[in-house]
Design a protein around this motif. Structure first.
Motif, PDB file in Angstrom:
ATOM      1  N   TYR A   1       0.832  -1.202   0.000  1.00  7.59           N
ATOM      2  CA  TYR A   1       0.000   0.000   0.000  1.00  7.59           C
ATOM      3  C   TYR A   1       0.867   1.253   0.000  1.00  7.59           C
ATOM      4  CZ  TYR A   1      -3.789  -3.200   1.187  1.00  7.59           C
ATOM      5  OH  TYR A   1      -4.699  -4.225   1.165  1.00  7.59           O
TER       6      TYR A   1
ATOM      7  N   ARG B   1      -0.393   6.708  -4.569  1.00  3.24           N
ATOM      8  CA  ARG B   1       0.084   6.112  -5.814  1.00  3.24           C
ATOM      9  C   ARG B   1       1.618   6.068  -5.928  1.00  3.24           C
ATOM     10  NH1 ARG B   1      -3.947   8.804 -10.406  1.00  3.24           N
ATOM     11  NH2 ARG B   1      -5.895   8.494  -9.241  1.00  3.24           N
TER      12      ARG B   1
ATOM     13  N   THR C   1       3.066   2.219  -4.835  1.00  5.28           N
ATOM     14  CA  THR C   1       2.412   1.243  -5.697  1.00  5.28           C
ATOM     15  C   THR C   1       2.774   1.476  -7.160  1.00  5.28           C
ATOM     16  OG1 THR C   1       0.435   2.664  -5.740  1.00  5.28           O
ATOM     17  CG2 THR C   1       0.507   0.899  -4.099  1.00  5.28           C
TER      18      THR C   1
ATOM     19  N   ILE D   1      -4.401  -2.819  -8.129  1.00  6.96           N
ATOM     20  CA  ILE D   1      -5.775  -3.296  -7.923  1.00  6.96           C
ATOM     21  C   ILE D   1      -6.434  -2.455  -6.826  1.00  6.96           C
ATOM     22  CG2 ILE D   1      -5.107  -5.661  -8.547  1.00  6.96           C
ATOM     23  CD1 ILE D   1      -5.402  -6.299  -5.493  1.00  6.96           C
ATOM     24  N   ARG D   2      -7.702  -2.736  -6.598  1.00  9.82           N
ATOM     25  CA  ARG D   2      -8.428  -2.248  -5.434  1.00  9.82           C
ATOM     26  C   ARG D   2      -8.707  -3.446  -4.538  1.00  9.82           C
ATOM     27  NH1 ARG D   2      -8.212   3.241  -4.615  1.00  9.82           N
ATOM     28  NH2 ARG D   2      -8.051   4.216  -6.671  1.00  9.82           N
ATOM     29  N   ASP D   3      -8.352  -3.322  -3.257  1.00 12.86           N
ATOM     30  CA  ASP D   3      -8.509  -4.466  -2.364  1.00 12.86           C
ATOM     31  C   ASP D   3      -9.954  -4.590  -1.892  1.00 12.86           C
ATOM     32  OD1 ASP D   3      -8.889  -2.560  -0.434  1.00 12.86           O
ATOM     33  OD2 ASP D   3      -7.193  -3.158   0.820  1.00 12.86           O
ATOM     34  N   HIS D   4     -10.192  -5.463  -0.921  1.00 14.90           N
ATOM     35  CA  HIS D   4     -11.534  -5.728  -0.433  1.00 14.90           C
ATOM     36  C   HIS D   4     -12.155  -4.530   0.264  1.00 14.90           C
ATOM     37  CE1 HIS D   4      -8.557  -6.608   2.634  1.00 14.90           C
ATOM     38  NE2 HIS D   4      -9.484  -6.461   3.568  1.00 14.90           N
ATOM     39  N   GLN D   5     -11.319  -3.524   0.629  1.00 17.93           N
ATOM     40  CA  GLN D   5     -11.823  -2.303   1.245  1.00 17.93           C
ATOM     41  C   GLN D   5     -11.830  -1.127   0.273  1.00 17.93           C
ATOM     42  OE1 GLN D   5      -9.214  -1.839   4.634  1.00 17.93           O
ATOM     43  NE2 GLN D   5     -10.451  -3.210   5.914  1.00 17.93           N
ATOM     44  N   GLY D   6     -11.532  -1.403  -0.973  1.00 21.11           N
ATOM     45  CA  GLY D   6     -11.531  -0.337  -1.963  1.00 21.11           C
ATOM     46  C   GLY D   6     -10.249   0.469  -2.011  1.00 21.11           C
ATOM     47  N   ARG D   7      -9.226   0.073  -1.263  1.00 16.20           N
ATOM     48  CA  ARG D   7      -7.957   0.808  -1.261  1.00 16.20           C
ATOM     49  C   ARG D   7      -7.087   0.375  -2.432  1.00 16.20           C
ATOM     50  NH1 ARG D   7      -4.815   0.224   4.178  1.00 16.20           N
ATOM     51  NH2 ARG D   7      -5.381  -1.978   3.843  1.00 16.20           N
ATOM     52  N   ARG D   8      -6.364   1.350  -2.986  1.00 12.37           N
ATOM     53  CA  ARG D   8      -5.410   1.035  -4.059  1.00 12.37           C
ATOM     54  C   ARG D   8      -4.245   0.245  -3.476  1.00 12.37           C
ATOM     55  NH1 ARG D   8      -2.823   3.792  -9.026  1.00 12.37           N
ATOM     56  NH2 ARG D   8      -0.587   3.467  -8.711  1.00 12.37           N
TER      57      ARG D   8
ATOM     58  N   ARG E   1      -0.528   3.372 -13.488  1.00 14.54           N
ATOM     59  CA  ARG E   1      -1.820   4.030 -13.336  1.00 14.54           C
ATOM     60  C   ARG E   1      -1.691   5.360 -12.595  1.00 14.54           C
ATOM     61  NH1 ARG E   1      -6.357  -0.737 -12.330  1.00 14.54           N
ATOM     62  NH2 ARG E   1      -5.706  -2.091 -14.061  1.00 14.54           N
TER      63      ARG E   1
END
Length: 503
Positions: free
Chosen positions: A143, A150, A153, A176-183, A363
């Motif tokens: 993270y 950004r 990452t 990606i976006r994880d299960h909590q929506g974090r990059r 990205r």
């Protein structure tokens, strides 16, 4: 009974240092160049290697310095190159100059589960966790740090692809976006069975395929130059890792570079920020501290600044003579000019499309991407120009021979071809010697009129069975450090053929 030249060569080694060699040239066997290393034979799964940080620190800061200061031997040529001075594909190096083979698995497929207690393979301080996707494929999620969206990452995704395009094995990384929506940057690891850090100063004794001392591998000797291009500040031993790939008893060991989130100046930003926040910071000039008896005032606390929050301290210029990574990277102590030239060719030959694809994978905002591209290209030009000046940067283009006439070897100067050296500034001194080191041809100087230059060897020279053409380039009337050596074998019918190339 040893020849006089061999005795003199040994004597000058001890009297004059490691740079002296015998007057007799290396003679290569009459064999075709190796096109692929035979180091993927099936072996049992080796035991994972543990790294004791205290032992490693003592080794790299004490033993390494003693050996470097007291070892009088000349550095041998790299052991993982073939007779035409190239590194063939192996478990250490591949020949994918694009990103076609970079991501065979793709990003993690949801749903995934979190693997608790799994350590980061690269041993960095970034916030990270390990997940297993629905296929059972593990990934490490890295993270970004607060207030720097950004940055880590993006650097990890970009640098992983660029290092892959240089020929090194790197785990695939996806934003990606994880299960909590974090990059997050998802690095697919381990690839196979994680065997721990790659030994830097010795071979793996449990891998029969590992036959070249690691300090004599060109891929490791020249790695610091790739780090300089990407401004990677830290290269701890955990970033070089071994993995057993294949089913038990049928697989082999492959070698990876992992955890590149500190590239593109991120490591340097973090170090500058830590220094600014350190209440016990001292002036970095050791002599100034000694002169003031340690009473000099602390340097001012100036936090680093960048044009964008998502980039590190990624400068456009490099001092390649002084560039170092932390901790000291031992293979750099054994680097030779031909190793540096090889890495310069690797960097120079990377297609622009590959760099664009790597940057797109980060990205980042278009303005940030454009800024990074300009700096990458500027640093690339510096690395290539510097590496081309370590030796005579010429390659053999063709070898032709007329009946009962001279043999013509055409060479191409990569420095001129790529615009680093104007043709009017380049001349060559060349000579032909035989296997005894005796000079055969006295014509020594030819002026380069372009990127390709013919070297004509008279027919009388073909009376010898083995010839070495030494070509040394000059720039601004100064010789470059090392010559190009073109080794020729001459058959009974006086036909010459290429036996080897050395830089």
């Amino acid at each position: 009974m040893p020849r006089l030249g061999q005795i003199l060569g040994v004597a000058t080694l001890f009297l004059g240092g490691g740079g002296c060699t015998s007057v007799y040239p290396t003679v290569f066997a009459d064999r075709a160049p190796v096109t692929r290393a035979d180091d993927a034979r099936p072996i049992p799964t080796p035991a994972p290697r543990k790294l004791v940080k205290e032992v490693y620190s003592a080794d790299v800061y004490v033993r390494r310095e003693l050996v470097k200061a007291m070892d009088p031997r000349a550095l041998p040529r790299a052991g993982d190159v073939n007779v035409v001075d190239l590194v063939p594909p192996s478990s250490w190096h591949h020949d994918d100059r694009t990103l076609d083979e970079y991501a065979p698995l793709g990003p993690p497929e949801p749903p995934w589960t979190i693997r608790l207690g799994a350590p980061s393979p690269s041993d960095r301080d970034d916030d990270s966790l390990v997940i297993v996707d629905r296929r059972g494929v593990p990934y490490e999620l890295v993270y970004d740090r607060p207030r720097h969206p950004r940055r880590s990452t993006g650097s990890m995704a970009i640098a992983s692809r660029l290092v892959h395009a240089l020929g090194y094995r790197t785990p695939e990384v996806h934003i990606i976006r994880d299960h909590q929506g974090r990059r997050a940057a998802a690095m697919q690891w381990p690839v196979g069975v994680d065997l721990g850090p790659t030994p830097i100063s010795e071979r793996r004794d449990d891998d029969p395929n590992d036959r070249v001392p690691h300090g004599d591998r060109r891929t490791l000797r020249a790695l610091h130059l790739a780090a300089a291009w990407l401004q990677l500040g830290r290269l701890p031993p955990q970033m070089l890792r071994d993995a057993y790939v294949g089913s038990p008893g049928r697989g082999h060991v492959q070698h990876f570079v992992v955890g590149l989130q500190g590239a593109l100046g991120v490591d340097h930003f973090d170090a500058a920020l830590a220094f600014a926040r350190d209440p016990d910071r001292e002036n970095r000039n050791v002599f100034f501290r000694i002169f003031t008896l340690g009473l000099s005032p602390k340097p001012p606390s100036i936090p680093p600044e960048t044009p964008f929050p998502s980039v590190g301290l990624f400068s456009s210029d490099i001092d390649l003579d002084a560039y170092r990574v932390s901790p000291p990277f031992e293979p750099r102590d054994r680097v030779r000019p031909d190793d540096q030239y090889w890495m310069a060719k690797q960097v120079e030959s990377m297609p622009h499309a590959t760099i664009d694809a790597a940057l797109a994978a980060g990205r980042l905002d278009p303005g940030v991407t454009s800024w990074l591209r300009r700096r990458l290209e500027r640093r690339r030009a510096e690395v290539v120009a510097w590496g081309f000046d370590r030796t005579t940067p010429c390659e053999v283009v063709s070898l032709s021979q007329r009946a009962d006439g001279p043999t013509t070897v055409v060479i191409q100067d990569l420095g001129i071809r790529d615009g680093f050296v104007p043709p009017r500034e380049r001349t060559y001194r060349w000579r032909v010697i035989d296997r005894e080191g005796d000079e055969v041809v006295s014509e020594r100087v030819t002026v380069a009129l372009g990127a390709t230059t013919p070297i004509r060897i008279p027919a009388r020279a073909l009376e010898r069975d083995y010839l070495v053409v030494e070509v040394r380039a000059q720039r601004s009337k100064l010789d470059l450090p090392r010559p190009l050596e073109i080794h020729l074998r001459v058959s009974d019918n006086k036909r010459a053929r290429l036996a080897a190339v050395q830089h």
